[in-house]
Design an enzyme around this catalytic site. Structure first.
Site, mmCIF file in Angstrom:
data_model
loop_
_atom_site.group_PDB
_atom_site.id
_atom_site.type_symbol
_atom_site.label_atom_id
_atom_site.label_comp_id
_atom_site.label_asym_id
_atom_site.label_seq_id
_atom_site.Cartn_x
_atom_site.Cartn_y
_atom_site.Cartn_z
ATOM 1 N N GLU A 62 1.535 6.075 11.433
ATOM 2 C CA GLU A 62 2.477 5.244 10.683
ATOM 3 C C GLU A 62 3.868 5.323 11.295
ATOM 4 O O GLU A 62 4.129 6.096 12.210
ATOM 5 C CB GLU A 62 2.510 5.682 9.222
ATOM 6 N N ARG A 63 4.765 4.520 10.768
ATOM 7 C CA ARG A 63 6.119 4.431 11.318
ATOM 8 C C ARG A 63 6.909 5.694 10.977
ATOM 9 O O ARG A 63 6.817 6.214 9.875
ATOM 10 C CB ARG A 63 6.833 3.209 10.746
ATOM 11 N N LYS B 180 0.830 -1.211 0.000
ATOM 12 C CA LYS B 180 0.000 0.000 0.000
ATOM 13 C C LYS B 180 0.861 1.257 0.000
ATOM 14 O O LYS B 180 0.660 2.159 -0.814
ATOM 15 C CB LYS B 180 -0.920 0.015 1.237
#
Length: 496
Positions: free
Chosen positions: A201-202, A175
């Site tokens: 998110e990271r 994705k």
């Protein structure tokens, strides 16, 4: 930054707000994780008001009024060090985001602080992140195709200018890579502004994206906003609204088109679920918050195409356990004009991008919008791939040789189409060693049409794998020599 994330004094560029109401001070009466109850003797603050504790080091957003003197809020920052009896200051307003040309090429957190190690903003307007969607009277009814340069998307699930497209898939199917490739392909060709919003998110992904966009020279027309995975749920829940507020400024005030990329909408829903649980609400189906539909609608309905400009949104959506009946996926589907579904099976076969052409769909794929030729070709491609999917079980059990000649032709076309719809990406060049390709819609349609007409039946399937236009297959290798015709059987002597 060394300064406190919420301290108002560190923002000399903030526009004065003469209409701000009278502020009051309160006292903390309880702290439970990120949930803080505050008592005010006079002047109860309205919902969404931002409160400050510990000299501005802790920001609390009011989400409920418990009685005539107490409010309950969710902390947008860590609550270490908070204690009962501490003083709380009512800011007199809501969470605000910086807007204006000064935000371009910068990276921000949920409070509008720069986090790219560059000098702080010198001039910017500040607007509340709680805005209403544009009224129906201002919305545009014109439908236009938004080309991405990725064959399988442009042919089978075309995106809409001013629409919302979702990239659905489980963990590790590509994705974020697909989203990053779309940024690379679109940002260089469009004259508008791109805003990337990382929700839960990271931090590694944010750093890599910033570096890649800087090297590509597209940062001057891009803004990045991050609410990272390790931040409190309140911060992750509001970062999407911050990015939308910036996008609305460029659409409405500067009348520019905006490309809004959000990674990941599921993390927004997840943060809302955490906030709901902390606030003591009764969970709904599968443990999700009872207000999930309302919260998601409040975010999605602000993404719209108006008479001033368009906000085109691409949203990655994590699907828990690859279960597309999960409420988070179902609620998100209903808001989208195009749904691009990534398949773990195709990823395991090396067919990248791992988009499932039969599950992916678009409301734009109608003859009146894409044209008769495109519509007919897309239907024929889907029909061919669907027939191949049905024949796979027979092939696995009995072998290809047991199929009828016509079915074998269908299988050959489908396998070549699958390989032609793969594409090398610019963002993965360092891993694959293959130069990225940008393919126009006309070239993609032409290649699919020629494969369906059996022009490449004598070429090996590998000639069509990981190429751009179909002409590369011609240049890559010669077709296989035709199989020698078998001599007719000699007549057998009469046994009698």
């Amino acid at each position: 930054m060394e300064t406190s994330p919420t301290r108002r004094q560190s923002r000399p560029d903030r526009d004065p707000a003469p209409s701000r109401r009278e502020t009051h001070r309160g006292t903390i009466v309880s702290v439970r994780g990120s949930v803080v109850d505050v008592r005010f003797e006079h002047g109860l603050p309205p919902i969404y008001t931002l409160l400050h504790a510990k000299d501005g080091a802790v920001a609390i957003e009011v989400l409920a009024q418990l009685d005539e003197h107490r409010v309950r809020g969710i902390a947008l920052t860590p609550t270490q060090g908070l204690a009962r009896g501490m003083a709380v200051e009512d800011s007199g307003g809501t969470l605000e985001a910086p807007v204006g040309r000064a935000v371009l090429s910068r990276m921000f957190d949920v409070f509008g602080n720069v986090i790219d190690r560059e000098p702080p903003l010198t001039s910017a307007q500040w607007r509340s992140v709680h805005q209403s969607p544009p009224p129906l009277g201002r919305r545009s009814t014109k439908s236009e195709i938004f080309e991405t340069g990725i064959k399988v998307i442009d042919v089978l699930a075309p995106l809409e200018r001013g629409g919302k497209a979702g990239l659905f898939g489980g963990a590790g199917v590509g994705k974020t890579v697909l989203l990053t490739e779309m940024i690379h392909n679109m940002i260089g060709r469009q004259q508008g502004v791109s805003i990337f919003c990382g929700i839960g998110e990271r931090c590694r992904e944010g750093e890599e994206l910033y570096r890649d966009m800087k090297e590509a020279g597209v940062l001057p027309n891009m803004v990045m906003v991050f609410g990272q995975m390790d931040e409190p749920p309140g911060s992750r829940f509001r970062v999407g609204h911050v990015a939308l507020t910036m996008a609305e400024y460029f659409r409405d005030d500067e009348r520019r088109d905006v490309l809004l990329l959000m990674d990941n909408i599921f993390r927004f829903i997840q943060a809302g679920s955490e906030v709901s649980g902390l606030m003591g609400q009764m969970p709904s189906r599968l443990g999700y918050q009872p207000t999930m539909g309302t919260e998601l609608s409040g975010l999605e309905e602000r993404i719209a195409n108006t008479d001033a400009g368009a906000i085109t949104s691409l949203q990655a959506v994590y699907v828990p356990a690859d279960d597309f009946t999960d409420p988070a996926a179902v609620h998100t589907f209903s808001h989208l004009s195009a749904s691009i579904v990534l398949s773990r099976k195709r990823a395991s076969e090396g067919l990248y991008p791992a988009i499932d052409p039969l599950q992916s769909s678009s409301k734009m794929a109608t003859p009146g919008i894409v044209g008769e030729r495109h519509y007919a070709l897309a239907r024929e491609i889907r029909s061919t791939l669907a027939q191949y999917a049905e024949l796979k079980d027979i092939i696995a059990m009995l072998g290809l040789e047991q199929l009828s000649p016509e079915d074998r032709k269908v299988v050959a076309r489908a396998r070549r189409l699958e390989r032609f719809l793969t594409q090398p990406f610019f963002t993965t060049e360092q891993f694959t060693g293959l130069e990225g390709k940008l393919v126009s819609l006309e070239d993609a349609l032409d290649g699919c049409e020629r494969i369906l007409r059996d022009e490449f039946q004598d070429y090996p399937e590998s000639a069509l794998y990981m190429i751009g236009g179909v002409e590369e297959a011609v240049a890559r290798g010669n077709p296989k020599p035709p199989a020698p015709k078998e001599a007719p059987d000699a007549p057998q002597p009469d046994a009698s």
